[in-house]
Write a protein that holds these residues in place. Sequence first.
Motif, PDB file in Angstrom:
ATOM      1  N   ARG A 228       0.831  -1.203   0.000  1.00  0.00           N
ATOM      2  CA  ARG A 228       0.000   0.000   0.000  1.00  0.00           C
ATOM      3  C   ARG A 228       0.862   1.248   0.000  1.00  0.00           C
ATOM      4  O   ARG A 228       0.596   2.213  -0.730  1.00  0.00           O
ATOM      5  CB  ARG A 228      -0.929  -0.005   1.215  1.00  0.00           C
ATOM      6  N   GLU A 229       1.914   1.239   0.820  1.00  0.00           N
ATOM      7  CA  GLU A 229       2.794   2.404   0.908  1.00  0.00           C
ATOM      8  C   GLU A 229       3.548   2.632  -0.400  1.00  0.00           C
ATOM      9  O   GLU A 229       3.669   3.765  -0.857  1.00  0.00           O
ATOM     10  CB  GLU A 229       3.796   2.222   2.057  1.00  0.00           C
ATOM     11  N   ARG A 230       4.059   1.569  -1.005  1.00  0.00           N
ATOM     12  CA  ARG A 230       4.840   1.752  -2.235  1.00  0.00           C
ATOM     13  C   ARG A 230       3.932   2.162  -3.392  1.00  0.00           C
ATOM     14  O   ARG A 230       4.339   2.947  -4.259  1.00  0.00           O
ATOM     15  CB  ARG A 230       5.631   0.497  -2.565  1.00  0.00           C
ATOM     16  N   HIS A 231       2.696   1.651  -3.404  1.00  0.00           N
ATOM     17  CA  HIS A 231       1.743   2.039  -4.440  1.00  0.00           C
ATOM     18  C   HIS A 231       1.426   3.531  -4.324  1.00  0.00           C
ATOM     19  O   HIS A 231       1.406   4.260  -5.328  1.00  0.00           O
ATOM     20  CB  HIS A 231       0.461   1.212  -4.285  1.00  0.00           C
ATOM     21  N   GLN A 232       1.223   3.980  -3.090  1.00  0.00           N
ATOM     22  CA  GLN A 232       0.941   5.404  -2.865  1.00  0.00           C
ATOM     23  C   GLN A 232       2.149   6.257  -3.207  1.00  0.00           C
ATOM     24  O   GLN A 232       2.011   7.329  -3.815  1.00  0.00           O
ATOM     25  CB  GLN A 232       0.534   5.638  -1.413  1.00  0.00           C
ATOM     26  N   ARG A 233       3.326   5.789  -2.851  1.00  0.00           N
ATOM     27  CA  ARG A 233       4.544   6.546  -3.158  1.00  0.00           C
ATOM     28  C   ARG A 233       4.774   6.644  -4.653  1.00  0.00           C
ATOM     29  O   ARG A 233       5.224   7.675  -5.150  1.00  0.00           O
ATOM     30  CB  ARG A 233       5.760   5.886  -2.494  1.00  0.00           C
ATOM     31  N   LEU A 234       4.490   5.569  -5.383  1.00  0.00           N
ATOM     32  CA  LEU A 234       4.638   5.626  -6.835  1.00  0.00           C
ATOM     33  C   LEU A 234       3.742   6.724  -7.408  1.00  0.00           C
ATOM     34  O   LEU A 234       4.192   7.529  -8.227  1.00  0.00           O
ATOM     35  CB  LEU A 234       4.294   4.278  -7.454  1.00  0.00           C
ATOM     36  N   ARG A 235       2.495   6.750  -6.982  1.00  0.00           N
ATOM     37  CA  ARG A 235       1.582   7.784  -7.478  1.00  0.00           C
ATOM     38  C   ARG A 235       2.068   9.171  -7.090  1.00  0.00           C
ATOM     39  O   ARG A 235       2.083  10.097  -7.918  1.00  0.00           O
ATOM     40  CB  ARG A 235       0.174   7.555  -6.926  1.00  0.00           C
TER      41      ARG A 235
END
Length: 473
Positions: A228-235
């Motif tokens: 969840r954190e890496r997905h949000q960081r990518l965005r």
Amino acid sequence: MSEPYTIHHHGAREGVTGSCHELRLDGGAGILIDCGLFQGEDEQTRGEGRLEIDFETGHLKALVVTHVHIDHVGRIPYLLAAGFDGPIICSEPSAVLLPLVLEDAVKIGFTRDRRLVEKFIAHIKNRIVALPYGQWHPIETGVDAPRLSVKLTPAGHILGSAYVTCRIQSEGSTTDNGPRTKNSLHILFSGDLGAPYTPLLPAPRAPYRADLLVLESTYGDRVHEGRRERHQRLREVVERALADRGVILVPAFSIGRTQELLYELEEIIHRNRARFAAKGLPWEELEIIVDSPLASRFTEAYRKLRPFWDAEARARVRAGRHPLAFEQLTTVDSHDNHLHTVGYLKKHLRPCIVIAASGMCAGGRIVNYLKALLNEKSTDVLFVGYQAAGTPGRDIQKYGPRGGYVVLDGRRYDIRAQVHTLSGYSAHADRKDLVNFVRRMRHRPQKVRLVHGEAQAKAALAKELEALGVEVD
């Protein structure tokens, strides 16, 4: 009493690349686990002998491939040239992907003569034994040698990746999957283990047991972000990078990382259709450019291998979505179109995301983009994978944030672009994952031998494993 085998490392024992490990039985017969290319400092250390096979091959009865990344399979052509004539055992997805990888390697390193390339690939296909996951496969070792069989289990690194269990049985042993008997030994080679929640792939599961574990340690000194954190960081990184309406360059391996990024970007676009990626640029209008003929071929192969995707990815397809073939995706195949795209983006600095190989910026089409755009403040370079020491990617990652420079094809290029690293998108397990892989075995190994890692990563991981009461070599 001594064990009825020895292990010889022909690569990736001290460094990260060039994985090549030999299991040799009493009596002389042996098998290879991987035969990969050296990269970065590992390549420089070996000098002119970086490609040649510097070990005997006549006693080798099989090559077992854990997965098809070039640092695990890139020296197979040289292995065949050195006289190896045994089967190449790999998973069913890898059996589809391996000829594509080796065809590209032969064109780069040997010849572009179509007839010769086709002849070589036909030879490779005739050697391949596609082994279903979870199935034991006997290896012919000779009359006086212990019996040997191998089994592949999903490793969650890229599609088709596997860890290899080698079962050594003396005469009279009949055990298959039960607790170890005095007549049965299980030697496990991890290959590259994936992180949990890797896009498209089921997470690797620890085996029932191993007596000796040869374990990768690439990220043995760090812990990745959660999905969840890496997905949000990518965005967030993409939105921040696009604020100045520049180009985002993503060096990525043609197989594995490119497909995982497309999967994640499709999800971001799907969930943010009503939002803007940048001022005046809706997410649904953001162009994603994949500039790599090889990546395009792998992406097509990934689509055909849909039965091996995880449940989440298959559910998206059933819902009418196309995680690897969405409308914002543009592929660039020909060299002329590649040069045109580089020139156009250099002139117009159009906001978009470019994904191109190689993943460590050591060659391939990403180099032309870097040459053209590294000097632009509006450019962003986004690293989502491991950068080996001695590669241009490591230099950009290390010196770019300080306004340094990188040498590409013998010429110095100043870095004015912004540089970002999202370690959470690594396809490698982190320290916690690697420790859990050992901890969750019902019968833990008596010894773990660490490979495929830098000294600092190995030391950190060894400390954690020793705390479990495991001897670390």
